[in-house]
Design a protein around this motif. Structure first.
Motif, mmCIF file in Angstrom:
data_model
loop_
_atom_site.group_PDB
_atom_site.id
_atom_site.type_symbol
_atom_site.label_atom_id
_atom_site.label_comp_id
_atom_site.label_asym_id
_atom_site.label_seq_id
_atom_site.Cartn_x
_atom_site.Cartn_y
_atom_site.Cartn_z
ATOM 1 N N GLN A 1 0.830 -1.213 0.000
ATOM 2 C CA GLN A 1 0.000 0.000 0.000
ATOM 3 C C GLN A 1 0.862 1.260 0.000
ATOM 4 O OE1 GLN A 1 -3.166 0.265 -0.600
ATOM 5 N NE2 GLN A 1 -3.302 -1.940 -0.760
ATOM 6 N N ASN B 1 -5.708 -0.038 -6.223
ATOM 7 C CA ASN B 1 -5.926 -1.375 -5.678
ATOM 8 C C ASN B 1 -6.543 -2.331 -6.701
ATOM 9 O OD1 ASN B 1 -4.868 -0.919 -3.148
ATOM 10 N ND2 ASN B 1 -6.797 -0.193 -2.308
ATOM 11 N N ARG C 1 -4.721 -5.727 -8.064
ATOM 12 C CA ARG C 1 -5.317 -7.062 -7.945
ATOM 13 C C ARG C 1 -5.313 -7.772 -9.301
ATOM 14 N NH1 ARG C 1 -10.307 -7.897 -6.517
ATOM 15 N NH2 ARG C 1 -9.858 -9.683 -5.212
ATOM 16 N N GLU D 1 -10.298 -7.289 -1.798
ATOM 17 C CA GLU D 1 -10.451 -5.865 -2.095
ATOM 18 C C GLU D 1 -10.731 -5.064 -0.823
ATOM 19 O OE1 GLU D 1 -12.813 -3.234 -5.444
ATOM 20 O OE2 GLU D 1 -12.984 -5.407 -5.425
ATOM 21 N N MET E 1 -7.497 -4.636 1.173
ATOM 22 C CA MET E 1 -6.605 -3.673 0.540
ATOM 23 C C MET E 1 -7.105 -2.252 0.774
ATOM 24 S SD MET E 1 -5.481 -5.441 -3.042
ATOM 25 C CE MET E 1 -4.238 -4.212 -3.430
ATOM 26 N N SER E 2 -8.417 -2.068 0.688
ATOM 27 C CA SER E 2 -8.993 -0.748 0.901
ATOM 28 C C SER E 2 -8.772 -0.273 2.341
ATOM 29 C CB SER E 2 -10.485 -0.778 0.580
ATOM 30 O OG SER E 2 -11.077 0.455 0.831
ATOM 31 N N SER F 1 -5.179 0.577 2.754
ATOM 32 C CA SER F 1 -4.897 1.801 2.008
ATOM 33 C C SER F 1 -5.283 3.023 2.838
ATOM 34 C CB SER F 1 -5.671 1.788 0.686
ATOM 35 O OG SER F 1 -5.480 2.990 -0.008
#
Length: 154
Positions: free
Chosen positions: A76, A86, A90, A103, A106-107, A110
């Motif tokens: 990140q 992101n 992916r 997802e 990752m969010s 982030s």
């Protein structure tokens, strides 16, 4: 990975009374954590199962959830300076036959990395502003809070 194999071989030698010439290990369990993994091995000769070993370092975050993998935080942080977001990351990982992280995970990471980076930048700017004010005070400026962009040379 080498540490995982060493732990499995050493634990197998310590716990198993009957020693085989060469233990035959295969992956018993694998668990994905973003782009990090945890594995345990199983001996095909005797059924011994090694302890689960994390193949990543953990970083303590402000969240109450599970600790974050350093690889996921670093990913990140690296994405902050790139036009690759992101979703594209992916897709890139999937194209490379690397199972992409979730997802939502990752969010979440982030947002965490963005807030920490913002805090770091604000602290850095605060430090630099104090340095400029100190220089102004030493030079005898009438108002040290005013930042002179250029000094006139006498």
């Amino acid at each position: 990975m080498v540490e995982m194999w060493n732990i499995a071989i050493q634990t197998h030698a310590d716990e198993e009374a009957e020693v085989y010439a060469v233990p035959q290990f295969k992956i018993n369990t694998e668990e994905k954590w973003g782009i990090g993994w945890k594995y345990s091995l199983k001996c095909l000769n005797c059924g011994f199962i090694s302890p689960v070993v994390k193949l990543y370092k953990e970083i303590t975050t402000d969240e109450r959830d599970r600790k974050a993998a350093a690889t996921n935080i670093n990913l990140q942080a690296g994405l902050l300076d790139m036009p690759l977001g992101n979703s594209r990351t992916r897709l890139l990982l999937a194209d490379l036959d690397i199972p992409p992280p979730a997802e939502s995970g990752m969010s979440k990471l982030s947002s965490y990395v963005n807030s920490k980076t913002t805090d770091l930048n604000n602290e850095s700017m605060r430090t630099k502003m104090e340095e400029v004010k100190n220089v102004n005070r030493r030079r005898g400026a009438s108002n040290p809070n005013v930042i002179n962009v250029a000094w006139s040379v006498p």
